[in-house]
Design an enzyme around this catalytic site. Structure first.
Site, PDB file in Angstrom:
ATOM      1  CE  LYS A 161      -9.042  -2.937   3.295  1.00 55.88           C
ATOM      2  NZ  LYS A 161      -8.076  -1.981   2.977  1.00 55.88           N
ATOM      3  CG  ASP A 214      -3.164   3.892   4.098  1.00 57.83           C
ATOM      4  OD1 ASP A 214      -4.212   3.704   4.730  1.00 57.83           O
ATOM      5  OD2 ASP A 214      -2.929   3.374   2.982  1.00 57.83           O
ATOM      6  CD1 TRP A 272      -2.315  -2.158   1.622  1.00 57.34           C
ATOM      7  CD2 TRP A 272      -3.055  -1.010  -0.142  1.00 57.34           C
ATOM      8  NE1 TRP A 272      -3.370  -2.858   1.083  1.00 57.34           N
ATOM      9  CE2 TRP A 272      -3.845  -2.178   0.001  1.00 57.34           C
ATOM     10  CE3 TRP A 272      -3.342  -0.128  -1.195  1.00 57.34           C
ATOM     11  CZ2 TRP A 272      -4.893  -2.483  -0.877  1.00 57.34           C
ATOM     12  CZ3 TRP A 272      -4.386  -0.433  -2.068  1.00 57.34           C
ATOM     13  CH2 TRP A 272      -5.147  -1.593  -1.899  1.00 57.34           C
TER      14      TRP A 272
HETATM   15  C1  LIG Z   1      -7.445  -1.458   1.612  1.00 57.74           C
HETATM   16  C2  LIG Z   1      -6.349  -0.476   1.759  1.00 57.74           C
HETATM   17  C3  LIG Z   1      -6.191   0.603   0.874  1.00 57.74           C
HETATM   18  C4  LIG Z   1      -7.088   0.801  -0.319  1.00 57.74           C
HETATM   19  O1  LIG Z   1      -8.366   1.101   0.056  1.00 57.74           O
HETATM   20  P1  LIG Z   1      -9.479   1.441  -1.022  1.00 57.74           P
HETATM   21  O2  LIG Z   1     -10.571   1.951  -0.159  1.00 57.74           O
HETATM   22  O3  LIG Z   1      -9.796   0.173  -1.725  1.00 57.74           O
HETATM   23  O4  LIG Z   1      -8.933   2.465  -1.935  1.00 57.74           O
HETATM   24  C5  LIG Z   1      -5.170   1.485   1.102  1.00 57.74           C
HETATM   25  N1  LIG Z   1      -4.333   1.337   2.127  1.00 57.74           N
HETATM   26  C6  LIG Z   1      -4.454   0.312   2.998  1.00 57.74           C
HETATM   27  C7  LIG Z   1      -3.497   0.206   4.145  1.00 57.74           C
HETATM   28  C8  LIG Z   1      -5.466  -0.624   2.843  1.00 57.74           C
HETATM   29  O5  LIG Z   1      -5.590  -1.640   3.714  1.00 57.74           O
END
Ligand SMILES: *Cc1c(COP(=O)(O)O)cnc(C)c1O
Length: 378
Positions: A214, A190, A116
């Protein structure tokens, strides 16, 4: 739906009609939240309509969004000098929004610790090519296959960077950085897969963002917590919908927001408060992770490659020493009513995502299965 439980699986008493689901995302949501939403789906607050069918600008709907923000602020202890935005486009669109809002002719520092954070810098590089500033790779864990983080003494940190970006929990590689690195630039994290999983000090960050699917609610929503002094630096090329200052002025309603996802996020915040808040759920999360890692470490049948200090408490990837058994593991675990244990295609093997809504009891069921599987095939 797969049968659950089968004869060899211990009874799943927490939610007997729900199957233990270890999906990385969109992930398990608390059963009581889904039941609550179901109970008022057709007739919300006695109005004869669902919450999906009312104006996002109505007083009744705005009461939901105000309450959701207030709850999140209280759960995370967010200081008053931070704005909280509820936007769309997922976490991935933030990979663009960040340079467009914050690069401002300066340098963006990026730490790569997995898939990511790798995607984040790749996207940011496009804005470097457009001349909006410079994007600097501070360090990468690639040499260790993202099982470890290079020592900070080896990082190539920019003097006076506009921001420092990293991923607090690499969902695919199962690598978590529990404390923000000690750098001078405003830190952007993030936290898509670890927000609300344990207490953090928000004041250490310039900005935190997280896709909802998540650890918060359904897909369709991304939450941004941004310090006010970082607003007002956006490039003229920044789309209005991605402009943090504009969205803060409009209370995240520059256009129609993801109303149902926002409503469900609010219900999840209520649920989390009922569980005792982030500190209380954090203790359970630690127990869940400890149980799983102990099972892996106690056996010579399973393996997790991540350096101990960076092992994620939310996403636990593991491999079988004999990878020819992977398919059998996945088939038998599904038969036993344990869903979505397949690892990400980039790393293979297995992965158990054990977010807030996954109860300890489900992790116990998984561990019991793993031990039985090892006995049978080991
Ligand atoms: C799932 C995830 C993303 C991407 O998320 P989207 O909502 O599908 O764009 C980005 N960073 C992390 C750490 C993730 O787990």
């Amino acid at each position: 739906m797969p049968a659950n439980p089968t004869s060899t699986t211990p009874t799943n008493t927490i939610a007997p009609h729900r199957v233990p689901n270890f999906c990385a995302g969109p992930a398990t949501m608390p059963t009581s939240v889904l039941e609550h939403a179901q109970s008022e789906l057709l007739d919300w607050q006695g109005r004869g309509v669902s919450v999906m069918e009312v104006s996002h600008r109505s007083k009744e709907y705005m009461a939901i969004t105000d309450k959701a923000e207030a709850k999140l602020r209280s759960l995370m202890d967010i200081p008053d000098n931070y704005k909280v935005l509820f936007l769309q486009g997922g976490a991935s669109l933030q990979f663009s929004a960040i340079p467009l809002n914050l690069l401002n002719g300066g340098r963006g520092d990026y730490l790569t610790t997995g898939a990511w954070s790798g995607k984040a810098i790749k996207e940011a590089k496009r804005y470097e090519a457009l001349g909006l500033g410079e994007i600097n790779l501070v360090a990468t864990g690639q040499d260790s296959n993202f099982a470890d983080v290079p020592a900070i003494s080896e990082w190539n940190i920019s003097e006076g960077a506009a921001y420092f970006h990293y991923c607090a929990n690499e969902t695919i590689h199962g690598l978590q950085i529990f404390e923000p690195p000690q750098v001078d630039a405003p830190i952007i994290a993030d936290m898509s897969s670890c927000i609300l999983s344990q207490p953090i000090d928000v004041s250490k960050f310039g900005m935190i963002y997280a896709g909802a699917q998540k650890n918060i609610g359904p897909a369709g929503l991304v939450i941004i917590i941004v310090r006010e002094d970082l607003l007002g630096k956006a490039s003229e090329w920044c789309p209005m919908l991605l402009n943090y200052e504009h969205q803060a002025d409009k209370e995240s309603m520059s256009n129609t927001p993801a109303t149902y996802s926002w409503y469900l996020a609010g219900l999840v915040f209520d649920w989390l408060e009922e569980q005792g808040g982030v500190a209380a759920i954090g203790k359970i999360n630690q127990q869940k992770a400890d149980l799983l890692y102990k099972t892996i470490d106690d056996s010579s049948f399973y393996n997790n490659p991540v350096a101990t200090e960076y092992r994620s408490i939310m996403n636990v990837p593991f491999t079988l020493v004999d990878s020819s058994l992977d398919k059998v593991f996945l088939a038998e675990s599904e038969e036993a009513g344990l869903l979505n244990l397949k690892g990400h295609r980039d790393v293979g093997g297995m992965r158990a995502s054990i977010y807030n809504a996954v109860p300890l009891e489900w992790v116990q069921l998984l561990v019991d299965f793993m031990i039985a599987f090892e006995k049978k095939h080991g």
